[in-house]
Every structure is written in structure tokens, then in C-alpha cells.
Design a protein around this motif. Structure first.
Motif, PDB file in Angstrom:
ATOM      1  N   VAL A   6       0.284  -1.572   0.189  1.00 25.19           N
ATOM      2  CA  VAL A   6      -0.132  -0.394   0.004  1.00 25.19           C
ATOM      3  C   VAL A   6       1.531   1.367  -0.066  1.00 25.19           C
ATOM      4  O   VAL A   6       1.288   1.661   1.470  1.00 25.19           O
ATOM      5  N   ASP A   7       0.775   2.149  -0.556  1.00 23.30           N
ATOM      6  CA  ASP A   7       1.389   3.925  -0.701  1.00 23.30           C
ATOM      7  C   ASP A   7       0.339   4.758  -0.404  1.00 23.30           C
ATOM      8  O   ASP A   7      -0.564   4.629  -1.222  1.00 23.30           O
ATOM      9  N   LEU A   8       0.504   5.193   0.927  1.00 21.96           N
ATOM     10  CA  LEU A   8      -0.017   6.415   1.622  1.00 21.96           C
ATOM     11  C   LEU A   8       0.905   7.450   0.846  1.00 21.96           C
ATOM     12  O   LEU A   8       1.977   8.034   1.658  1.00 21.96           O
ATOM     13  N   GLY A   9      -0.123   7.757  -0.048  1.00 16.45           N
ATOM     14  CA  GLY A   9       1.165   9.213  -1.101  1.00 16.45           C
ATOM     15  C   GLY A   9      -0.159  10.414  -0.794  1.00 16.45           C
ATOM     16  O   GLY A   9      -1.147   9.877   0.096  1.00 16.45           O
ATOM     17  N   THR A  10       0.500  11.417  -1.179  1.00 15.22           N
ATOM     18  CA  THR A  10      -0.414  12.673  -0.564  1.00 15.22           C
ATOM     19  C   THR A  10      -1.045  13.172  -1.628  1.00 15.22           C
ATOM     20  O   THR A  10      -1.776  13.604  -0.659  1.00 15.22           O
ATOM     21  N   ASN A  11      -1.581  12.400  -3.173  1.00 20.95           N
ATOM     22  CA  ASN A  11      -2.836  12.918  -3.598  1.00 20.95           C
ATOM     23  C   ASN A  11      -3.641  10.945  -3.523  1.00 20.95           C
ATOM     24  O   ASN A  11      -4.738  11.733  -3.753  1.00 20.95           O
ATOM     25  N   SER A  12      -3.170  10.714  -3.574  1.00 21.66           N
ATOM     26  CA  SER A  12      -3.288   9.156  -3.502  1.00 21.66           C
ATOM     27  C   SER A  12      -3.261   8.199  -2.491  1.00 21.66           C
ATOM     28  O   SER A  12      -2.273   8.021  -2.022  1.00 21.66           O
ATOM     29  N   THR A  13      -3.710   6.995  -2.520  1.00 24.09           N
ATOM     30  CA  THR A  13      -3.948   6.147  -1.749  1.00 24.09           C
ATOM     31  C   THR A  13      -4.103   4.717  -2.660  1.00 24.09           C
ATOM     32  O   THR A  13      -4.942   4.875  -3.228  1.00 24.09           O
ATOM     33  N   ARG A  14      -3.116   4.160  -3.005  1.00 28.16           N
ATOM     34  CA  ARG A  14      -2.928   2.714  -3.657  1.00 28.16           C
ATOM     35  C   ARG A  14      -3.131   1.465  -3.050  1.00 28.16           C
ATOM     36  O   ARG A  14      -1.877   1.587  -1.892  1.00 28.16           O
ATOM     37  N   LEU A  15      -3.368   0.450  -3.905  1.00 26.66           N
ATOM     38  CA  LEU A  15      -2.943  -1.123  -2.889  1.00 26.66           C
ATOM     39  C   LEU A  15      -2.068  -1.633  -4.528  1.00 26.66           C
ATOM     40  O   LEU A  15      -2.583  -2.156  -5.781  1.00 26.66           O
ATOM     41  N   LEU A  16      -1.488  -2.351  -4.156  1.00 22.99           N
ATOM     42  CA  LEU A  16      -0.837  -3.812  -4.759  1.00 22.99           C
ATOM     43  C   LEU A  16      -0.841  -5.198  -4.192  1.00 22.99           C
ATOM     44  O   LEU A  16      -0.484  -5.495  -3.341  1.00 22.99           O
ATOM     45  N   VAL A  17      -1.578  -6.641  -5.060  1.00 22.28           N
ATOM     46  CA  VAL A  17      -1.722  -7.620  -4.717  1.00 22.28           C
ATOM     47  C   VAL A  17      -0.615  -7.784  -5.690  1.00 22.28           C
ATOM     48  O   VAL A  17      -1.403  -7.877  -6.565  1.00 22.28           O
ATOM     49  N   ALA A  18       0.445  -8.507  -5.338  1.00 22.57           N
ATOM     50  CA  ALA A  18       0.985  -9.906  -6.643  1.00 22.57           C
ATOM     51  C   ALA A  18       1.689 -10.801  -5.728  1.00 22.57           C
ATOM     52  O   ALA A  18       2.085 -10.675  -5.335  1.00 22.57           O
ATOM     53  N   ASP A  19       1.759 -11.461  -6.580  1.00 16.60           N
ATOM     54  CA  ASP A  19       2.918 -12.676  -6.679  1.00 16.60           C
ATOM     55  C   ASP A  19       4.545 -12.687  -6.517  1.00 16.60           C
ATOM     56  O   ASP A  19       5.083 -12.261  -7.953  1.00 16.60           O
ATOM     57  N   VAL A  20       5.509 -12.778  -5.798  1.00 17.87           N
ATOM     58  CA  VAL A  20       6.792 -12.435  -5.854  1.00 17.87           C
ATOM     59  C   VAL A  20       7.588 -13.759  -5.849  1.00 17.87           C
ATOM     60  O   VAL A  20       7.078 -14.448  -4.782  1.00 17.87           O
ATOM     61  N   GLU A  21       8.065 -13.837  -6.691  1.00 18.37           N
ATOM     62  CA  GLU A  21       8.689 -15.277  -7.339  1.00 18.37           C
ATOM     63  C   GLU A  21      10.213 -14.909  -7.672  1.00 18.37           C
ATOM     64  O   GLU A  21      10.412 -14.611  -8.772  1.00 18.37           O
TER      65      GLU A  21
END
Length: 318
Positions: A6-21
Motif C-alpha cells: 500500500v502506498d500512502l501518498g500525498t494525493n492518492s492511496t494505492r494497493l498492489l497485490v502481487a505474487d513475488v517469486e
């Protein structure tokens, strides 16, 4: 491993769900909500109750979605607005305790490094590549190549910050735009050594991807078309002039531009144009890979979380 970032940014809040391998990343879902967490921070030095409430509502949905998708680790990164606010750490304490995300307050240099890591994922950057991230409160510059970074810095020049400082008329007039551009040019001259002369550029985050979508004349935003699109310096200047000529109500109606980004897109376009002019670059490539991808890689490196007492400031941030 499946992770959530999750990116708690100044203008936006964003989510990325991903598989890391094996150092690679496969996106599962990506979300963005304009929350303006940094509203008023430049003037008052605090996160205000209304923006905090907007972020809380979004985090409730993000946590539910991350859990439903089976994320094993969750990392929330905080950037300029939280960094500049006197109640920023207390806010992060609440985020960690109430929503279950491990949190990390990034310095400006951390932002630049993590953005560079996200952009370079699954690709080799050419020597002397500038990675440019125009955020709401700050702008990050990272220059490097296959051997990693050789210069990075964070400037207090974001689209929200500069809008609040300079652009008060609707639409902004020439004097306001000139003052905004002068502030950007002056700080670039002061902070970037003369020997830093990138040969190419990749840009990330909402200002740049939105301008790429406008340059493509998309009827609706399409990340697959935006990713990798190259916008010329003259194309950036054309969009800057177009956006600055329209009142807010008309900017909100532009196809492919998020309506809630319309209030700050003019300042973002000024920053982008001034950066290209400063380095003498003829354009840049837009990238959907950014700091959020770098954060997902770091989420996979987190140790398993242990439950403990509420962190200092939990529930008392405002």
C-alpha cells in the motif's frame, strides 16, 4: 509468496497485490483512490481529520481485498505528506494496529531508491537513465543504469504542494504559472549537480501516466496502452498549455483523466515540463511500474509478523 503493498501518498492511496517469486513480480490486482492525505500539510504541518478519514475508508476496503486474495505479507509505505506532518508517526501507528499492515516511513532518498527498483523490475535500464516520480508532496529523481543508482534526490516539489502554494485562480493565470515554473527550475538548479546529465528518462505516477493517456487521446484510461508510451517534450508542453487553459470543471470532464486528479494536474504538468527542459531531454517513457512494485518486493522480504501491544499513538493520531 503473495504480498500486498500500500502506498500512502500525498494525493492518492494505492494497493498492489502481487505474487513475488525469484525476484520477479506478477500483478494480481492494482487499485487507486484519490484521497488527498496531504491536503493542508504544507501550510499547517499536520495531517487533517478529513483527509485521514478518507484514507481510513479506503484502507478498510484494501485490507478486506488483500485478505480475500490471500496476501501473506502486507507493507504500507508512507511518503511526503506523512513525513512532513507532526502527527505522521501517530497516524502510521494507527494504520499498523487497526489495519494489520506493517508500515515504513520513507525518506525522500528511500522513495527514489524504491521507485528505481520498481521501474527496473524485469528490464535492464540504459546507462544514464532518469527515473522521475512526480508525487503530491515531492518529486524524486534517480539516475542510473544496469549497475544501479549513481544519483538520487527528493525535492519538495509535488503537484499538491505547488497547487496550494501558487495556483489559486481558476484557471491559473500566466503570473501564477510562471511563479510555479520558476520555483521548480530554481530548486533543480540548486540541487542537481551539473555533471548529472541523463540521456533518457522514464516517468511514473499519476501526473505522468495521465499526460501519457492524454497524449494518446484515449477515451478512457488504459494502463496497457499507457505503459511504455513515449511522450515528446513538445507533447508535454501541449498538454500543459491545454490543461492550464481550462477551468477545473472542464478539466474534470477530460476523457482518460481521473476527475479527482484534475485539481492538481496543472502543477504536475509544470513540474514535468521543467524537468525535461532542465535536463535537455526530448521526452520520456511512461511506466506503470513504480514505487508500489518496489514496495511489493520489499514486502516479500519482511519477516513474519508477531502480534504485540498497540504502537505508540494508535487511535490517537487526530
Amino acid at each position: 509468496m503473495r504480498v500486498a503493498a500500500v502506498d500512502l501518498g500525498t494525493n492518492s492511496t494505492r494497493l498492489l497485490v502481487a505474487d513475488v517469486e525469484n525476484g520477479g513480480l506478477t500483478e494480481v490486482v492494482r487499485r487507486l483512490k484519490i484521497t488527498r492525505l496531504g491536503e493542508g500539510v504544507d501550510e499547517r504541518g499536520r495531517l487533517l481529520p478529513a483527509p485521514i478519514a478518507r484514507v481510513r475508508n479506503v484502507l478498510t476496503d484494501f485490507r478486506r481485498e488483500a485478505e480475500s486474495l490471500g496476501a501473506e505479507r502486507a507493507l504500507a509505505i508512507a511518503t511526503s505528506a506523512v513525513r512532513d506532518a507532526e502527527n505522521g508517526e501517530a497516524f502510521l501507528g494507527e494504520v499498523e494496529w487497526s489495519y494489520g499492515f506493517q508500515t515504513r516511513l520513507l525518506s525522500g532518498e528511500d522513495e527514489a531508491r524504491l521507485t528505481f527498483r520498481g521501474v527496473s523490475l524485469a528490464r535492464e535500464l540504459a546507462d544514464e537513465t532518469l527515473v522521475l516520480d512526480i508525487g503530491g508532496g515531492s518529486t524524486e529523481l534517480a539516475v542510473g543504469g544496469p549497475d544501479g543508482l549513481r544519483f538520487h534526490d527528493s525535492l519538495d516539489l509535488g503537484c499538491v504542494r505547488l497547487t496550494e502554494r501558487f495556483l489559486h485562480r481558476d484557471p491559473p493565470d500566466g503570473e501564477e504559472l510562471a511563479a510555479c515554473a520558476s520555483a521548480v527550475g530554481t530548486l533543480l538548479s540548486e540541487r542537481v549537480p551539473d555533471e548529472v546529465r541523463p540521456q533518457t528518462a522514464i516517468g511514473v505516477a499519476g501526473t505522468i501516466t495521465s499526460i501519457a493517456a492524454l497524449d494518446l487521446r484515449l477515451e478512457e484510461y488504459d494502463p496497457e496502452k499507457v505503459h511504455g508510451h513515449r511522450v515528446s517534450r513538445s507533447g508535454v508542453a501541449a498538454q500543459r498549455e491545454r490543461l492550464a487553459s481550462l477551468p477545473l470543471v472542464e478539466r474534470r470532464q477530460i476523457s482518460a483523466l481521473e476527475p479527482e486528479r484534475a485539481p492538481v494536474i496543472v502543477a504536475g504538468a509544470v513540474i514535468l515540463s521543467e524537468v525535461l527542459d532542465h535536463f535537455g531531454l526530448d521526452g520520456l517513457e511512461a511506466s506503470e511500474r513504480d514505487i508500489l512494485d518496489g514496495a511489493a518486493l520489499e514486502a516479500a522480504e519482511l519477516p513474519e509478523r508477531e502480534e504485540g501491544p498497540a504502537p505508540p499513538g494508535a487511535y490517537t493520531c487526530c
